[in-house]
Scaffold this active site. Structure first.
Site, short mmCIF file in Angstrom:
data_model
loop_
_atom_site.label_atom_id
_atom_site.label_comp_id
_atom_site.label_asym_id
_atom_site.label_seq_id
_atom_site.Cartn_x
_atom_site.Cartn_y
_atom_site.Cartn_z
N GLU A 17 5.39 8.36 -2.52
CA GLU A 17 4.28 8.06 -1.58
C GLU A 17 3.94 9.32 -0.79
O GLU A 17 4.85 10.01 -0.31
CB GLU A 17 4.70 6.95 -0.60
CG GLU A 17 3.57 6.64 0.40
CD GLU A 17 4.02 5.74 1.55
OE1 GLU A 17 4.11 4.52 1.33
OE2 GLU A 17 4.26 6.27 2.66
N THR A 48 -1.34 6.65 1.13
CA THR A 48 -1.50 5.65 2.19
C THR A 48 -2.93 5.66 2.76
O THR A 48 -3.72 6.58 2.51
CB THR A 48 -0.50 5.87 3.34
OG1 THR A 48 -0.84 7.07 4.00
CG2 THR A 48 0.92 5.91 2.85
N TYR A 49 -3.21 4.62 3.55
CA TYR A 49 -4.56 4.38 4.08
C TYR A 49 -4.43 4.10 5.57
O TYR A 49 -3.65 3.21 5.95
CB TYR A 49 -5.11 3.15 3.36
CG TYR A 49 -6.57 2.85 3.55
CD1 TYR A 49 -7.53 3.54 2.83
CD2 TYR A 49 -6.98 1.83 4.41
CE1 TYR A 49 -8.88 3.23 2.95
CE2 TYR A 49 -8.33 1.51 4.54
CZ TYR A 49 -9.27 2.22 3.81
OH TYR A 49 -10.58 1.89 3.94
N HIS A 77 -3.61 2.96 -1.40
CA HIS A 77 -3.35 1.85 -0.49
C HIS A 77 -4.70 1.45 0.11
O HIS A 77 -5.58 2.29 0.31
CB HIS A 77 -2.42 2.28 0.64
CG HIS A 77 -1.04 2.68 0.18
ND1 HIS A 77 0.04 2.64 1.02
CD2 HIS A 77 -0.58 3.12 -1.02
CE1 HIS A 77 1.13 3.04 0.36
NE2 HIS A 77 0.77 3.35 -0.87
N GLY A 108 -2.40 -4.25 6.83
CA GLY A 108 -2.47 -3.21 7.86
C GLY A 108 -2.02 -3.78 9.19
O GLY A 108 -2.01 -5.01 9.39
N TYR A 146 9.07 -7.37 1.95
CA TYR A 146 9.95 -6.99 3.07
C TYR A 146 11.35 -7.60 2.88
O TYR A 146 11.57 -8.76 3.26
CB TYR A 146 9.32 -7.46 4.39
CG TYR A 146 7.94 -6.86 4.59
CD1 TYR A 146 7.78 -5.67 5.31
CD2 TYR A 146 6.82 -7.44 4.00
CE1 TYR A 146 6.54 -5.09 5.45
CE2 TYR A 146 5.56 -6.86 4.14
CZ TYR A 146 5.43 -5.69 4.86
OH TYR A 146 4.20 -5.11 4.98
N LYS A 166 0.73 -14.56 -1.95
CA LYS A 166 0.09 -13.29 -2.35
C LYS A 166 0.22 -13.07 -3.86
O LYS A 166 -0.74 -12.72 -4.52
CB LYS A 166 0.76 -12.09 -1.64
CG LYS A 166 0.45 -11.94 -0.19
CD LYS A 166 0.66 -10.52 0.33
CE LYS A 166 2.08 -10.03 0.38
NZ LYS A 166 2.25 -8.81 1.20
N GLN A 213 12.72 10.39 13.21
CA GLN A 213 12.25 9.47 12.17
C GLN A 213 12.95 8.11 12.28
O GLN A 213 12.32 7.08 12.09
CB GLN A 213 12.60 10.04 10.80
CG GLN A 213 11.64 11.07 10.29
CD GLN A 213 12.12 11.58 8.93
OE1 GLN A 213 13.27 11.41 8.55
NE2 GLN A 213 11.23 12.20 8.21
P1 FAD Z 1 0.56 -9.83 4.87
O1 FAD Z 1 1.13 -10.05 3.52
O2 FAD Z 1 -0.78 -10.39 5.16
O3 FAD Z 1 1.61 -10.38 5.93
C1 FAD Z 1 1.58 -10.00 7.30
C2 FAD Z 1 2.27 -11.04 8.16
O4 FAD Z 1 1.49 -12.23 8.16
C3 FAD Z 1 3.66 -11.45 7.66
O5 FAD Z 1 4.46 -11.70 8.79
C4 FAD Z 1 3.41 -12.71 6.87
O6 FAD Z 1 4.56 -13.55 6.85
C5 FAD Z 1 2.24 -13.32 7.66
N1 FAD Z 1 1.30 -14.09 6.84
C6 FAD Z 1 0.86 -13.81 5.60
N2 FAD Z 1 -0.06 -14.73 5.22
C7 FAD Z 1 -0.19 -15.61 6.24
C8 FAD Z 1 -0.98 -16.79 6.47
N3 FAD Z 1 -1.82 -17.25 5.53
N4 FAD Z 1 -0.86 -17.41 7.67
C9 FAD Z 1 -0.02 -16.97 8.64
N5 FAD Z 1 0.77 -15.86 8.47
C10 FAD Z 1 0.67 -15.19 7.30
N6 FAD Z 1 -0.08 0.08 6.57
C11 FAD Z 1 -1.20 0.85 6.66
O7 FAD Z 1 -1.93 0.76 7.63
N7 FAD Z 1 -1.52 1.75 5.67
C12 FAD Z 1 -0.75 1.90 4.56
O8 FAD Z 1 -1.08 2.70 3.69
C13 FAD Z 1 0.44 1.11 4.43
N8 FAD Z 1 1.24 1.20 3.36
C14 FAD Z 1 2.33 0.38 3.24
C15 FAD Z 1 3.11 0.45 2.07
C16 FAD Z 1 4.21 -0.38 1.90
C17 FAD Z 1 5.03 -0.30 0.65
C18 FAD Z 1 4.58 -1.28 2.95
C19 FAD Z 1 5.80 -2.16 2.80
C20 FAD Z 1 3.82 -1.36 4.11
C21 FAD Z 1 2.68 -0.53 4.25
N9 FAD Z 1 1.87 -0.60 5.39
C22 FAD Z 1 0.74 0.20 5.49
C23 FAD Z 1 2.23 -1.48 6.52
C24 FAD Z 1 1.57 -2.87 6.41
O9 FAD Z 1 0.17 -2.74 6.49
C25 FAD Z 1 2.11 -3.70 7.57
O10 FAD Z 1 3.47 -4.01 7.39
C26 FAD Z 1 1.30 -4.96 7.93
O11 FAD Z 1 1.74 -5.40 9.22
C27 FAD Z 1 1.49 -6.11 6.96
O12 FAD Z 1 0.83 -5.91 5.78
P2 FAD Z 1 1.03 -6.94 4.54
O13 FAD Z 1 0.10 -6.53 3.48
O14 FAD Z 1 2.45 -7.06 4.20
O15 FAD Z 1 0.51 -8.28 5.25
#
Ligand code: FAD
Length: 294
Positions: A17, A48-49, A77, A108, A146, A166, A213
């Site tokens: 990454e 990343t984004y 991303h 995000g 996670y 998802k 970090q």
């Molecule tokens: P989701 O899958 O939508 O989940 C987020 C939260 O909402 C979780 O607690 C889940 O349990 C809950 N949830 C899901 N669906 C529902 C529903 N229908 N109703 C109620 N609750 C729900 N962030 C950035 O800004 N840019 C990046 O490039 C980036 N890269 C990443 C790469 C990786 C490998 C990882 C692990 C994370 C990255 N992140 C990045 C961080 C990520 O955007 C955050 O962790 C964000 O808070 C959650 O994203 P998600 O896609 O997992 O969300």
């Protein structure tokens, strides 16, 4: 190549990454990083984004350059929480136009500027973004997972149920949040199996090379530090080179254990520091060759 096809053909994969440079630095600085990483022959590189805005166009540009100039598969991303339908459509089209075939679909983090308003996102959850992306079959789509639960989730059970939603909406693979305790990853994988989530799960490994970090990633991810990792921090926190050496050795040990367990792939968070990535890849080069030769 779509990553779905890659994962069907190869196991384990090794990937990296990178992130777009902050706006005060020229974009070219990232290409020095990629130049150095390319000799390690990664199976793909993800970019990343920034959920908040400023470097988002750079994600498209860098993902395109990795694929079209360096001839390495790339994955962009893409976050949805702060995006309007119109912006998202434009971004998806721009990625298509550049020939980028892989997207890591993410929600995000909610930007501070939007937290106190009556903010109604067009795509509140990643599942909504996946549905939008699935309107075309141009992309292979991955999502985040996670092993220790997402920081906001009410419980591990609800978190993993939403993860299943998802995947059911059309994810081809998962990339995990960083973790320092492989047992947590193995327990997580067992839970996925119980729920019939059978897409490839790529382990995100973060080599800790300085104390700053650790505090940053802990605040962001809520990950727990195992006792043996804490001992390293306690012992070498005032000795930066020793801490770096120990942090790299820790990541190497984690990776060897995961590779030996038959994992689908390792995704290394490079932090745009090729020196550290090279130091991790060197001691596993024979293992990597042995595994990919079958
Ligand atoms: P989701 O899958 O939508 O989940 C987020 C939260 O909402 C979780 O607690 C889940 O349990 C809950 N949830 C899901 N669906 C529902 C529903 N229908 N109703 C109620 N609750 C729900 N962030 C950035 O800004 N840019 C990046 O490039 C980036 N890269 C990443 C790469 C990786 C490998 C990882 C692990 C994370 C990255 N992140 C990045 C961080 C990520 O955007 C955050 O962790 C964000 O808070 C959650 O994203 P998600 O896609 O997992 O969300």
């Amino acid at each position: 190549m779509k990553l779905k096809t890659l994962f069907e053909a190869k196991k384990p994969t090794i990937s990296f990454e990178v992130f777009p440079p902050k706006k005060e630095y020229p974009i070219e600085t990232i290409y020095d990083t990629i130049e150095a990483l390319k000799d390690l022959a990664p199976d793909f590189i993800s970019v990343t984004y920034g959920a908040g805005g400023s470097t988002q166009n750079h994600t498209i540009e860098i993902a395109s350059r990795i694929k079209n100039h360096y001839k390495i598969e790339s994955i962009a991303h893409l976050t949805c929480i702060a995006a309007s339908r119109e912006t998202l459509t434009k971004t998806i089209q721009a990625l298509k136009d550049e020939g980028v075939e892989n997207i890591l679909a993410l929600r995000g983090d909610i930007p501070e500027s939007l937290k106190n308003q009556h903010f109604k996102p067009a795509f509140p959850h990643t599942a909504d973004l996946i549905q939008e992306l699935r309107k075309t079959d141009h992309f292979s789509i991955g999502g985040a997972a996670y092993p220790e639960g997402h920081v906001e989730s009410q419980s591990r059970v609800s978190d993993i149920k939403y993860l299943k939603t998802k995947v059911d909406h059309g994810l081809d693979f998962l990339i995990t949040q960083l973790f320092f305790d492989n047992q947590k990853f193995y327990a997580f994988k067992e839970n996925l199996e119980l729920l019939d989530i059978d897409v490839p799960v790529i382990a995100g490994i973060f080599p800790v090379v300085n104390l700053r970090q650790v505090h940053h990633v802990q605040a962001l991810t809520g990950t727990r530090l195992p006792a043996k990792f804490q001992r390293i921090l306690d012992r070498y926190q005032d000795k930066p080179e020793a801490l770096r050496e120990a942090g790299i050795a820790y990541a190497v040990n984690q990776i060897i254990d995961l590779l030996s367990s038959g994992i689908d792939g390792i995704h290394l968070y490079t932090m745009n520091q090729p020196r550290n990535t090279l130091a991790i890849m060197d001691p596993i080069s024979t293992i990597r060759k042995t595994l990919t030769q079958g």
